[in-house]
Design a protein around this motif. Structure first.
Motif, PDB file in Angstrom:
ATOM      1  N   ASP A  89      -6.401  31.595  46.689  1.00  0.00           N
ATOM      2  CA  ASP A  89      -6.749  31.595  45.261  1.00  0.00           C
ATOM      3  C   ASP A  89      -6.175  32.814  44.551  1.00  0.00           C
ATOM      4  OD1 ASP A  89      -8.084  29.258  45.571  1.00  0.00           O
ATOM      5  OD2 ASP A  89     -10.079  30.142  45.672  1.00  0.00           O
ATOM      6  N   HIS A 112       1.970  34.427  37.069  1.00  0.00           N
ATOM      7  CA  HIS A 112       2.050  33.662  35.824  1.00  0.00           C
ATOM      8  C   HIS A 112       3.375  33.907  35.116  1.00  0.00           C
ATOM      9  CE1 HIS A 112      -2.175  32.208  34.666  1.00  0.00           C
ATOM     10  NE2 HIS A 112      -2.226  32.499  35.944  1.00  0.00           N
ATOM     11  N   TRP A 128      -3.602  39.030  35.319  1.00  0.00           N
ATOM     12  CA  TRP A 128      -4.751  39.462  34.526  1.00  0.00           C
ATOM     13  C   TRP A 128      -4.500  40.819  33.894  1.00  0.00           C
ATOM     14  CZ3 TRP A 128     -10.545  40.480  35.867  1.00  0.00           C
ATOM     15  CH2 TRP A 128     -11.344  39.960  34.844  1.00  0.00           C
ATOM     16  N   GLU A 139      -7.026  26.445  34.965  1.00  0.00           N
ATOM     17  CA  GLU A 139      -5.977  26.848  35.903  1.00  0.00           C
ATOM     18  C   GLU A 139      -4.912  27.708  35.255  1.00  0.00           C
ATOM     19  OE1 GLU A 139      -4.045  23.931  38.307  1.00  0.00           O
ATOM     20  OE2 GLU A 139      -5.940  22.901  38.728  1.00  0.00           O
ATOM     21  N   HIS A 140      -4.788  27.586  33.948  1.00  0.00           N
ATOM     22  CA  HIS A 140      -3.716  28.328  33.293  1.00  0.00           C
ATOM     23  C   HIS A 140      -4.183  29.639  32.686  1.00  0.00           C
ATOM     24  CE1 HIS A 140      -0.776  25.402  34.240  1.00  0.00           C
ATOM     25  NE2 HIS A 140      -1.530  24.439  33.750  1.00  0.00           N
ATOM     26  N   SER A 141      -5.434  29.973  32.943  1.00  0.00           N
ATOM     27  CA  SER A 141      -5.901  31.268  32.485  1.00  0.00           C
ATOM     28  C   SER A 141      -5.519  32.323  33.517  1.00  0.00           C
ATOM     29  CB  SER A 141      -7.419  31.231  32.314  1.00  0.00           C
ATOM     30  OG  SER A 141      -7.924  32.539  32.246  1.00  0.00           O
ATOM     31  N   ALA A 142      -5.266  33.536  33.031  1.00  0.00           N
ATOM     32  CA  ALA A 142      -4.931  34.620  33.956  1.00  0.00           C
ATOM     33  C   ALA A 142      -6.181  35.216  34.569  1.00  0.00           C
ATOM     34  CB  ALA A 142      -4.136  35.699  33.227  1.00  0.00           C
ATOM     35  N   GLU A 143      -7.328  34.809  34.080  1.00  0.00           N
ATOM     36  CA  GLU A 143      -8.581  35.323  34.629  1.00  0.00           C
ATOM     37  C   GLU A 143      -8.732  34.820  36.068  1.00  0.00           C
ATOM     38  OE1 GLU A 143     -11.934  34.037  32.367  1.00  0.00           O
ATOM     39  OE2 GLU A 143     -13.380  35.034  33.673  1.00  0.00           O
ATOM     40  N   PRO A 144      -8.952  35.742  37.018  1.00  0.00           N
ATOM     41  CA  PRO A 144      -9.044  35.310  38.418  1.00  0.00           C
ATOM     42  C   PRO A 144     -10.127  34.248  38.606  1.00  0.00           C
ATOM     43  CG  PRO A 144      -9.002  37.697  38.288  1.00  0.00           C
ATOM     44  CD  PRO A 144      -9.105  37.197  36.887  1.00  0.00           C
ATOM     45  N   LEU A 145      -9.872  33.366  39.550  1.00  0.00           N
ATOM     46  CA  LEU A 145     -10.756  32.229  39.803  1.00  0.00           C
ATOM     47  C   LEU A 145     -12.195  32.676  40.085  1.00  0.00           C
ATOM     48  CD1 LEU A 145     -10.064  29.330  39.742  1.00  0.00           C
ATOM     49  CD2 LEU A 145      -9.590  29.378  42.182  1.00  0.00           C
ATOM     50  N   HIS A 169     -13.679  35.202  39.148  1.00  0.00           N
ATOM     51  CA  HIS A 169     -14.274  35.742  37.931  1.00  0.00           C
ATOM     52  C   HIS A 169     -14.725  34.628  36.991  1.00  0.00           C
ATOM     53  CE1 HIS A 169     -14.724  38.469  34.483  1.00  0.00           C
ATOM     54  NE2 HIS A 169     -14.841  39.407  35.399  1.00  0.00           N
ATOM     55  N   CYS A 181     -11.265  25.167  45.340  1.00  0.00           N
ATOM     56  CA  CYS A 181     -10.831  26.539  45.550  1.00  0.00           C
ATOM     57  C   CYS A 181     -11.182  26.913  46.982  1.00  0.00           C
ATOM     58  CB  CYS A 181     -11.481  27.476  44.555  1.00  0.00           C
ATOM     59  SG  CYS A 181     -13.243  27.630  44.771  1.00  0.00           S
TER      60      CYS A 181
END
Lengths: 333, 129
Positions: free
Chosen positions: A249, A256, A300, B9-15, B17, B50
């Motif tokens: 994960d 990105h 991030w 899925e396209h957010s840069a925020e870690p999974l 989180h 996940c």
């Protein structure tokens, strides 16, 4: 996984690329004994050299070994099974040393293995006959479970193995390797030849297997969806070496592509040179329309950096696993 | 039980989180009541597609915050949460952060008008209304 061509990448790769996911190199399974481990393992052949290989495969998890053809995935399995002896180094499996010349019947009873190629020599045997033969070596053989799996997979065990389609044979071998409830399941490209429906059944069966207690899967695969659906860890191999072990994960979430618009009075070229300071920067290129395309391995942090620097992110998306592999392998070569 | 958690899925925020903050607000808001049994690690990992590691991390973090408790061999449950105390605590954290920002402004010699406009700019940049 395929090596993509460089294409028309405009600007040069920025080579201060620090791979953040290195943080994931040490699995957070402190204290627990790995299901298998290699330390300083070396295998020298006239045309192929494997190692030095240092790798710990965490118990209780699914680890996918991925990498280009000929990178050493199958040799790694053969070493674990004592089908090949290393020229140097130590191999441990389920707490026992491998390849010490002692009787390893007990150890082999605790594992299940599906090799890359199905055996050609037993083509004249019927499925039922081979199962009757194999189960003699496994006190833990569960006939009901074996038959349940064959039904799930829609395999007719009364057929001769040589008469089965490639996919059916594969499913038969999977059921055969799992019927004794092994602690460790070693799968070398398990899904080759499976149709999409059978593939989904296989994924469900492997999930079910993992639900059965403290179990471990180590699989070599080329199928990206297989890694996504099954793996907890990804070990990347290239030219006989492990170039990194990552939490799935974390690896998939941190790479990105950003599209950055130029602020007023700045050209895309200015943005491109400023982006060299972005956290985890892998490469920058001008993408037309006054925008820059930037690839980062620390998405991030990079997003926060853009906000602080006042760059507007007009689009972003996560990289696919094959693109990440391509970049990682290129960086480490 | 299927938890109403949605992954972008396209957010840069870690999974971890994303999952953690959504599960936290489900608990803090009282939508998940005390003693609710949560899905097992494997089950939730499969539902959300996940890895097990991510779910372990989420459960561990929320347990450390006192929102979940794990009974060996039984599973993970929602702990007793004082919803008001949670809201109060979050508000206090924001007040402390604002106070620290004012301190930083004062030591840099900024006046009231400048600080106010900085806050407005920041809100505007994040498109917060």
């Amino acid at each position: 996984m395929t090596n993509r061509s460089e294409g028309n990448r405009v600007s040069t790769a920025v080579q201060n690329a620090k791979v953040t996911a290195d943080r994931g190199t040490q699995p957070d399974v402190v204290g627990s004994v790995p299901a298998a481990s290699f330390s300083g393992v070396l295998l020298n052949r006239s045309r192929f050299r494997l190692g030095p290989l240092d790798l710990e495969l965490p118990a209780g998890y699914v680890t996918a070994i991925v990498g280009p053809n000929g990178c050493g995935k199958s040799s790694t399995f053969r070493l674990l099974l004592d089908q090949a002896r290393p020229d140097a180094g130590e191999i441990m499996m389920l707490g026992e040393a491998v390849g010490k010349g002692t009787d390893d019947t007990e150890l082999k009873r605790r594992i299940g293995y599906v090799p890359e190629e199905d055996d050609k020599l037993d083509g004249r045997l019927r499925g039922t006959a081979k199962a009757d033969f194999v189960r003699q070596w496994y006190p833990g053989w569960d006939r009901n479970e074996f038959e349940r799996m064959l039904r799930q997979f829609e395999v007719d065990p009364s057929l001769r193995l040589g008469k089965m389609s490639k996919g059916m044979r594969r499913k038969y071998e999977l059921a055969l390797a799992m019927a004794h409830g092994p602690e460790l399941l070693l799968l070398d490209e398990p899904s080759s030849g499976l149709d999409p429906l059978a593939w989904r059944t296989m994924v469900d069966e492997l999930h079910r297997y993992m639900d059965g207690g403290s179990r471990t899967i180590v699989m070599a695969t080329h199928i990206i969806d297989e890694v996504k659906r099954l793996a907890d860890y990804i070990a990347i191999m290239d030219s006989g070496r492990i170039i990194g072990m990552y939490e799935k994960d974390e690896l998939l979430g941190s790479w990105h592509t950003f599209y950055l618009s130029s602020p007023e009075g700045a050209s895309p070229g200015d943005v491109a040179s400023a982006a060299a300071a972005m956290p985890g920067i892998v490469r920058v290129e001008e993408a037309g329309g006054g925008t820059c395309r930037v690839v980062t391995s620390r998405a991030w942090e990079a997003e926060q950096w853009c906000r602080q620097q006042g760059y507007l992110i007009s689009g972003q998306k996560a990289l696919e696993l094959d693109d990440i592999l391509d970049d990682l392998i290129r960086q480490k070569r | 039980m299927r938890l109403p958690i949605h992954i972008n899925e396209h957010s840069a925020e870690p999974l971890y989180h994303q999952i953690e903050s959504q599960l936290r607000s489900l608990i803090m808001s009282g939508q998940l009541e005390e003693n609710t049994l949560l899905p097992s690690n494997r089950e939730l990992a499969q539902n959300l597609q996940c890895s097990l590691i991510t779910i372990r991390r989420v459960y561990q973090d929320l347990e450390a915050e006192g929102l979940l408790r794990t009974k060996q061999g039984t599973g993970t449950f929602v702990a007793k949460v004082d919803v008001e105390a949670g809201a109060r605590q979050r508000l206090e954290a924001v007040e402390a952060a604002v106070s620290a920002a004012v301190d930083a402004g004062a030591s840099a010699g900024l006046g009231r008008a400048e600080l106010e406009s900085m806050l407005r700019e920041e809100l505007k940049r994040r498109k917060m209304t």
